[in-house]
Enzyme design. Structure first.
Site, PDB file in Angstrom:
ATOM      1  N   ASP A 140       0.851  -1.185   0.000  1.00 31.01           N
ATOM      2  CA  ASP A 140       0.000   0.000   0.000  1.00 31.01           C
ATOM      3  C   ASP A 140       0.892   1.243   0.000  1.00 31.01           C
ATOM      4  OD1 ASP A 140      -1.727   2.222   1.182  1.00 31.01           O
ATOM      5  OD2 ASP A 140      -3.184   0.595   1.114  1.00 31.01           O
ATOM      6  N   ILE A 141       0.512   2.257  -0.775  1.00 28.93           N
ATOM      7  CA  ILE A 141       1.341   3.468  -0.840  1.00 28.93           C
ATOM      8  C   ILE A 141       1.198   4.347   0.399  1.00 28.93           C
ATOM      9  CG2 ILE A 141       1.465   3.507  -3.353  1.00 28.93           C
ATOM     10  CD1 ILE A 141      -0.648   5.766  -3.278  1.00 28.93           C
ATOM     11  N   ASN A 201     -13.050  -3.827   2.331  1.00 21.78           N
ATOM     12  CA  ASN A 201     -14.097  -2.804   2.418  1.00 21.78           C
ATOM     13  C   ASN A 201     -14.990  -2.917   1.189  1.00 21.78           C
ATOM     14  OD1 ASN A 201     -12.849  -1.749   4.747  1.00 21.78           O
ATOM     15  ND2 ASN A 201     -11.497  -0.496   3.514  1.00 21.78           N
ATOM     16  N   VAL A 240     -11.678   2.109  -3.918  1.00 24.41           N
ATOM     17  CA  VAL A 240     -11.418   1.699  -5.300  1.00 24.41           C
ATOM     18  C   VAL A 240     -12.405   0.593  -5.667  1.00 24.41           C
ATOM     19  CG1 VAL A 240      -9.715   0.732  -6.900  1.00 24.41           C
ATOM     20  CG2 VAL A 240      -8.967   2.269  -5.070  1.00 24.41           C
ATOM     21  N   HIS A 250     -10.312  -5.688  -3.265  1.00 30.86           N
ATOM     22  CA  HIS A 250      -8.971  -5.724  -2.702  1.00 30.86           C
ATOM     23  C   HIS A 250      -9.059  -6.034  -1.223  1.00 30.86           C
ATOM     24  CE1 HIS A 250     -10.361  -1.520  -2.484  1.00 30.86           C
ATOM     25  NE2 HIS A 250      -9.519  -1.334  -1.482  1.00 30.86           N
TER      26      HIS A 250
END
Length: 123
Positions: free
Chosen positions: A35-36, A93, A102, A106
């Protein structure tokens, strides 16, 4: 329910190689990358390679091979990241109330430190 997949979402672009990522694991059915904006020392996103909006979409329409491959990818990420022994959180989520940012399924694999309670109790 009819699911509408947006093929211009950031994860679709990552899967097509249009946006770089820090890959942790890849298989025929899944891609896992860091994750960024990590919420913990380990924060890896695991996404299916198929065009699935959410967990419910995936579980209703994915093939057996995709289902097994995706779940095994999550387990492999936990092993590779060393979070299995002390514990981790796997979060998918979904939708507006689930605060899905998004519209591509994921799973966040989060660990590497105590994470505290997930939700406060409702009064």
């Amino acid at each position: 329910m009819a699911y509408v997949y947006d093929d211009q979402n950031i994860f679709a672009k990552i899967l097509r190689g249009e946006i770089p990522n820090d890959t942790v694991f890849e298989s025929d059915h899944a891609l896992a990358f860091r994750d960024i904006s990590p919420a913990a020392p380990t924060h890896v996103l695991v996404i299916p390679k198929g065009a699935y909006v959410s967990m419910d979409h995936f579980t209703q329409e994915a093939s057996e091979a995709e289902l097994v491959g995706f779940m095994r990818a999550i387990g492999e990420v936990c092993r590779l990241e060393g979070v299995s022994e002390d514990g981790f959180r796997a979060i998918a989520n979904t939708g507006q109330h689930g605060v899905q940012d998004v519209p591509h399924l994921h799973v966040h694999v989060i660990g590497g430190r105590p994470l505290g309670r997930m939700l406060s109790k409702v009064d």
